[in-house]
Motif scaffolding. Structure first.
Motif, PDB file in Angstrom:
ATOM      1  N   LYS A 276      -9.210   3.961  -5.857  1.00 13.08           N
ATOM      2  CA  LYS A 276      -8.258   4.948  -5.639  1.00 13.08           C
ATOM      3  C   LYS A 276      -9.449   6.299  -5.338  1.00 13.08           C
ATOM      4  O   LYS A 276      -8.520   7.112  -4.202  1.00 13.08           O
TER       5      LYS A 276
ATOM      6  N   LYS B 157     -10.635  -0.460  -9.748  1.00 12.76           N
ATOM      7  CA  LYS B 157      -9.325   0.234  -9.339  1.00 12.76           C
ATOM      8  C   LYS B 157      -9.396   1.634  -9.322  1.00 12.76           C
ATOM      9  O   LYS B 157      -9.047   2.095  -8.093  1.00 12.76           O
TER      10      LYS B 157
ATOM     11  N   ASP C  29      -5.184  -6.410  -6.043  1.00 12.60           N
ATOM     12  CA  ASP C  29      -6.217  -5.310  -6.004  1.00 12.60           C
ATOM     13  C   ASP C  29      -5.434  -3.961  -6.519  1.00 12.60           C
ATOM     14  O   ASP C  29      -6.244  -3.179  -6.815  1.00 12.60           O
ATOM     15  N   PHE C  30      -4.201  -4.116  -6.580  1.00 16.14           N
ATOM     16  CA  PHE C  30      -3.488  -2.668  -6.687  1.00 16.14           C
ATOM     17  C   PHE C  30      -3.018  -2.913  -8.108  1.00 16.14           C
ATOM     18  O   PHE C  30      -2.664  -1.767  -8.679  1.00 16.14           O
ATOM     19  N   HIS C  31      -2.964  -4.202  -8.541  1.00 18.66           N
ATOM     20  CA  HIS C  31      -2.546  -4.288 -10.225  1.00 18.66           C
ATOM     21  C   HIS C  31      -3.276  -5.335 -10.940  1.00 18.66           C
ATOM     22  O   HIS C  31      -2.973  -6.281 -11.357  1.00 18.66           O
TER      23      HIS C  31
ATOM     24  N   TYR D 124       1.991   1.844  -3.419  1.00 17.51           N
ATOM     25  CA  TYR D 124       0.875   2.110  -4.388  1.00 17.51           C
ATOM     26  C   TYR D 124       0.252   3.802  -4.008  1.00 17.51           C
ATOM     27  O   TYR D 124       0.200   4.420  -4.972  1.00 17.51           O
ATOM     28  N   TYR D 125       0.508   4.099  -2.775  1.00 17.65           N
ATOM     29  CA  TYR D 125       0.304   5.611  -2.420  1.00 17.65           C
ATOM     30  C   TYR D 125       1.310   6.604  -2.574  1.00 17.65           C
ATOM     31  O   TYR D 125       1.571   7.828  -2.350  1.00 17.65           O
TER      32      TYR D 125
ATOM     33  N   GLN E 210       0.788  -1.311  -0.009  1.00 19.04           N
ATOM     34  CA  GLN E 210      -0.011  -0.070  -0.088  1.00 19.04           C
ATOM     35  C   GLN E 210       0.853   1.148  -0.045  1.00 19.04           C
ATOM     36  O   GLN E 210       0.526   2.343  -0.694  1.00 19.04           O
TER      37      GLN E 210
END
Length: 312
Positions: free
Chosen positions: A296, A292, A226-228, A184-185, A181
């Motif tokens: 965001k 996704k 979840d993020f990719h 990602y952020y 995370q």
């Protein structure tokens, strides 16, 4: 500048007092200690209170490390923390190294600081845990894209902004998910070498290395999915597509040679089925990528709501 040192603890009555007393109280303008007793059946909470813990949160049942970490993070924010340090209640991390751990945050050079055991000094770690740690760290490093040298270390410092953005969803361990995370952020990340002491007694979290590997691996896989999502489902679609070309190759060769499918009809049907599955999975990839984008937006709204609520 206020520092909150949070200690998730489960049945640590023998060590919790020494952990609390070792925490330096002069490394920030204000330092408070938060203990989250995760359904402990011994005197962990009582010993923590005697040792000078500023706040103790007691869960009625054992929820696990990740939910306990989530509770601790939220409570620390409610306590007004500008910096949050997470450490274990078993005394394996040296509390005197907290000033070194938080310095990059104080210098505004990092949002997340990881205490790296592999870059520091390890008094003792069983061979199977060393191997498991290296494997998990390798996977976490490639999934997160961060230069992680010790992905399983729980000795970490978080800026307030970083803590506000983290949303722990796992039910077992938080260590990999928070790194994914943070990447990602686009949180600023760094590491400092730390000392890791020998533990007295058995680990509460990793009692079975194979069970840990399975559950931690699931957490990493879910985080990457979840993020990719586009990369994840496109790769799955590619596997089915490749399998379709493999099974369909001999069908095409026979068709060009004889003008008929002949005995390869089952392979032809399987090829069509594999191509259809590949197309459907790719459609899922596109839908997941759109979701996704919505996530965001929702994460940004949640971040702003947290800030407003805590400021009030």
């Amino acid at each position: 500048m206020k520092l909150v040192v949070m200690i998730p603890a489960y049945n640590e009555e023998d060590s919790i007092a020494s952990v609390i007393k070792e925490i330096p109280r002069d490394c920030c303008d204000e330092v408070e200690v938060l203990v989250v007793s995760d359904g402990s059946t011994d005197n962990t909470a009582e010993e923590a209170k005697k040792a000078g813990a500023d706040r103790i949160v007691i869960s009625k049942k054992n929820r696990g490390l990740a939910p306990t970490f989530k509770i601790g993070l939220q409570t620390a924010l409610e306590m007004g923390a500008d910096i949050i340090v997470n450490t274990d209640g078993d005394g394996q991390y040296n509390g005197n190294e907290i000033p070194k751990l938080i310095q990059p945050v104080l210098d505004n050079k990092a949002d997340l600081v990881l205490g790296s055991r592999t870059k520091g000094e390890i008094e003792y770690m069983p061979l199977h845990k060393k191997i498991g740690n290296r494997m998990a760290t390798f996977i976490t490093r490639h999934v997160s894209g961060l230069p992680v040298s010790d992905g399983q270390s729980g000795f970490r410092a978080f800026s307030r902004d970083c803590a506000l953005r983290l949303n722990v969803m796992a039910d077992y361990t938080y260590v990999q998910e928070t790194l994914i995370q943070a990447s990602y952020y686009d949180m600023a990340y760094t590491e400092v070498p730390i000392e890791f002491r020998k533990r007295e007694g058995s680990s509460r979290l990793i009692s079975n290395i194979f069970n840990y590997a399975r559950r931690a691996g699931t957490t990493i896989a879910r985080g990457y999915r979840d993020f990719h999502p586009l990369k994840t489902f496109s790769a799955i679609a590619g596997i089915f597509l490749l399998a379709g070309f493999v099974t369909g190759g001999r069908v095409l060769v026979n068709y060009f040679n004889t003008g008929a499918v002949g005995p390869y009809l089952p392979s032809a049907i399987l090829t069509v089925l594999l191509f259809v599955i590949a197309i459907l999975v790719f459609i899922v990839a596109l839908v997941a990528d759109m979701l996704k984008t919505h996530r965001k937006i929702q994460d940004e709204m949640l971040y702003r709501l947290k800030k407003i609520e805590l400021e009030e």
